[in-house]
Design an enzyme around this catalytic site. Structure first.
Site, PDB file in Angstrom:
ATOM      1  N   ASP A  59      43.649  -3.396   7.732  1.00 29.62           N
ATOM      2  CA  ASP A  59      43.515  -3.012   9.139  1.00 29.62           C
ATOM      3  C   ASP A  59      42.898  -4.183   9.892  1.00 29.62           C
ATOM      4  OD1 ASP A  59      40.813  -3.118   8.552  1.00 29.62           O
ATOM      5  OD2 ASP A  59      40.369  -1.064   9.128  1.00 29.62           O
ATOM      6  N   ASP A  68      40.552  -0.555  14.034  1.00 35.87           N
ATOM      7  CA  ASP A  68      39.268   0.119  14.247  1.00 35.87           C
ATOM      8  C   ASP A  68      38.516  -0.581  15.364  1.00 35.87           C
ATOM      9  OD1 ASP A  68      39.553   2.001  12.231  1.00 35.87           O
ATOM     10  OD2 ASP A  68      38.532   0.787  10.721  1.00 35.87           O
ATOM     11  N   ASP A  93      39.586  -4.925  12.540  1.00 35.83           N
ATOM     12  CA  ASP A  93      38.361  -4.309  13.044  1.00 35.83           C
ATOM     13  C   ASP A  93      37.773  -5.154  14.171  1.00 35.83           C
ATOM     14  OD1 ASP A  93      38.021  -2.374  10.608  1.00 35.83           O
ATOM     15  OD2 ASP A  93      38.184  -4.352   9.677  1.00 35.83           O
TER      16      ASP A  93
HETATM   17  P1  TTP Z   1      37.123  -1.983   6.247  1.00 28.88           P
HETATM   18  O1  TTP Z   1      37.996  -2.269   7.395  1.00 28.88           O
HETATM   19  O2  TTP Z   1      37.364  -0.703   5.534  1.00 28.88           O
HETATM   20  O3  TTP Z   1      37.178  -3.129   5.136  1.00 28.88           O
HETATM   21  P2  TTP Z   1      37.473  -4.684   5.235  1.00 28.88           P
HETATM   22  O4  TTP Z   1      37.749  -5.098   6.634  1.00 28.88           O
HETATM   23  O5  TTP Z   1      36.347  -5.359   4.544  1.00 28.88           O
HETATM   24  O6  TTP Z   1      38.729  -4.884   4.318  1.00 28.88           O
HETATM   25  P3  TTP Z   1      40.290  -4.769   4.721  1.00 28.88           P
HETATM   26  O7  TTP Z   1      40.755  -6.165   4.855  1.00 28.88           O
HETATM   27  O8  TTP Z   1      40.912  -4.071   3.583  1.00 28.88           O
HETATM   28  O9  TTP Z   1      40.374  -3.999   5.988  1.00 28.88           O
HETATM   29  O10 TTP Z   1      35.605  -1.974   6.688  1.00 28.88           O
HETATM   30  C1  TTP Z   1      35.008  -3.067   7.372  1.00 28.88           C
HETATM   31  C2  TTP Z   1      33.515  -2.995   7.324  1.00 28.88           C
HETATM   32  O11 TTP Z   1      33.027  -1.966   8.148  1.00 28.88           O
HETATM   33  C3  TTP Z   1      32.955  -2.720   5.936  1.00 28.88           C
HETATM   34  O12 TTP Z   1      32.017  -3.711   5.638  1.00 28.88           O
HETATM   35  C4  TTP Z   1      32.206  -1.471   6.019  1.00 28.88           C
HETATM   36  C5  TTP Z   1      32.005  -1.263   7.494  1.00 28.88           C
HETATM   37  N1  TTP Z   1      32.102   0.150   7.864  1.00 28.88           N
HETATM   38  C6  TTP Z   1      31.024   0.788   8.453  1.00 28.88           C
HETATM   39  O13 TTP Z   1      30.010   0.182   8.695  1.00 28.88           O
HETATM   40  N2  TTP Z   1      31.121   2.114   8.770  1.00 28.88           N
HETATM   41  C7  TTP Z   1      32.229   2.819   8.519  1.00 28.88           C
HETATM   42  O14 TTP Z   1      32.270   4.013   8.816  1.00 28.88           O
HETATM   43  C8  TTP Z   1      33.348   2.124   7.902  1.00 28.88           C
HETATM   44  C9  TTP Z   1      34.600   2.833   7.598  1.00 28.88           C
HETATM   45  C10 TTP Z   1      33.227   0.798   7.607  1.00 28.88           C
HETATM   46 MN    MN Z   2      39.156  -4.052   7.801  1.00 25.26          MN
HETATM   47 MN    MN Z   3      38.312  -0.823   9.150  1.00 26.23          MN
END
Ligand code: TTP
Ligand code: MN
Ligand code: MN
Ligand code: MN
Length: 367
Positions: free
Chosen positions: A204, A291, A206
């Site tokens: 995703d 996100d 973020d």
């Molecule tokens: P993710 O997007 O789940 O993971 P990521 O970006 O490290 O990996 P990917 O490349 O697969 O997307 O989460 C990003 C960060 O956000 C992770 O360090 C945990 C944090 N987080 C929160 O703080 N609160 C939450 O509710 C969630 C879902 C994630």
């Molecule tokens: Mn992510």
């Molecule tokens: Mn995420």
């Protein structure tokens, strides 16, 4: 013949937040195997085992070269008997029977397929499997009621399984930035999550949104979402309100690890090709999970640190804070239990300093 002195012994601190873990993993076969067992444990409601495997995998990710024999692992932290057995199996036989068995098991395959649907967690998948549902096709035929997230997840299943590239993340970043400054001039967005750690792909994208003047960010998310919706960029969105209130007498850590920022889980419609109209049956867009999180500027450094990951790095930071420093760290604040007060910070560096840690940049938080 191998000379004893030639056997490299590694030394690694036990907290992942004391280590520098880049994306340059020298032991991907071993870490993939342990990560698969971690995933299987997490999907089976065995979080303790899941964390143990995640920690073991993270130790191997931090090693400067490939492991060739188990003797090199002597003295390394976080490698329990179970993880060591898996590692030995792979080093000596080329594969771990437990990992191979898990990969092939109907239960694991079904849990994977079903939880790969956006909006479906382990509990739901478990229930469906008990009802004999093991595939997307069986799910569609079953007449199970799906919520809005799950319907969207099923509809965009193939797109959402495709890794998101950095170029796609940047393209979405430009659109989100346009939305944010249109509804609140001066507001700022920062790419967080895996892409901030330098990953080339992600599941995703973020983003963290803030405004340099405290309070101006209040009510921002619904406006950003409306702007994006009016331009046709959102295939799905669910916004949750900010529910964080700083307690007068701490601690910073909420009951769950879930933070309480105003946030939006969405499925973005990203146009992939501006060229001539494609042949029928082809489309020029793809769905991408995005996100969005809004934080007030006073909590920005904590939000940035908390949302950059990796998940294990975050967990280890909180463990370090609690066990070694008598502090509670969250994505909102740092509370010092001994002084009985919150510690303010405007940068990640300051937070590491409070915690008595050497600063680790995002690209070295890939534990
Ligand atoms: P993710 O997007 O789940 O993971 P990521 O970006 O490290 O990996 P990917 O490349 O697969 O997307 O989460 C990003 C960060 O956000 C992770 O360090 C945990 C944090 N987080 C929160 O703080 N609160 C939450 O509710 C969630 C879902 C994630
Ligand atoms: Mn992510
Ligand atoms: Mn995420
Ligand atoms: Mn990830």
């Amino acid at each position: 013949q191998i000379d004893e002195a030639e056997v490299v012994a590694f030394s690694v601190p036990s907290y992942a937040c004391l280590r520098r873990t880049t994306l340059d993993n020298h032991n991907p076969v071993l870490t993939d195997a342990l990560s698969l067992l971690a995933e299987n444990a997490e999907l089976s409601d065995e979080d303790g085992r899941g964390v143990a495997f995640r920690r073991a995998a993270a130790v191997l990710k931090a090693l400067p070269e490939p492991v060739t024999g188990v003797t090199q692992l002597r003295g390394l932290p976080c490698l329990g008997g179970h993880s060591l057995r898996v590692i030995r199996d792979i080093l000596e036989n080329g594969a771990s029977s437990e990992v191979e068995f898990t990969k092939q098991s109907e239960r694991f395959k079904a849990l994977k397929v079903l939880t790969d649907i956006f909006g479906v967690g382990a509990k739901t998948a478990e229930r469906w499997i008990r009802d004999g549902i093991h595939s997307l096709h069986q799910l569609q035929e079953s007449g199970q009621t799906l919520n809005r997230a799950q319907q969207a997840g099923l509809e965009h299943y193939d797109d959402l399984k495709q890794p998101v590239t950095k170029a796609e993340a940047d393209a979405i970043g430009e659109i989100v930035e346009e939305a944010v400054v249109s509804v609140l001039p001066g507001a700022q967005i920062t790419l967080i999550g895996g892409f901030r750690r330098g990953k080339l792909t992600g599941h995703d994208v973020d983003f963290l949104i803030t405004h340099p003047e405290e309070g101006r960010e209040v009510g921002l998310m619904p406006k950003v979402v409306s702007w994006l919706e009016s331009q046709g960029f959102l295939l799905y969105q669910k916004t949750t309100r900010n529910s964080y209130l700083e307690a007068k007498d701490g601690p910073a850590r909420p009951a769950s690890n879930m933070d309480r920022f105003e946030r939006c889980f969405s499925i973005f419609k990203l146009v992939t090709d501006e060229g001539p109209k494609p042949a029928s049956g082809h489309r020029r867009w793809r769905a991408v999970r995005v996100d969005l999180v809004v934080s007030p500027i006073s909590q920005f450094a904590f939000a940035l640190l908390g949302w950059t990951g990796s998940k294990l790095f975050e967990r280890e930071l909180r463990r370090w804070a609690g066990h070694e420093k008598a502090m509670s760290l969250s994505s909102h604040a740092l509370y010092d239990n001994k002084q009985g007060r919150y510690l303010k910070a405007t940068s990640e560096e300051e937070i590491f300093t409070y915690l008595g840690l050497e600063y680790i940049p995002p690209s070295e938080r890939n534990a």
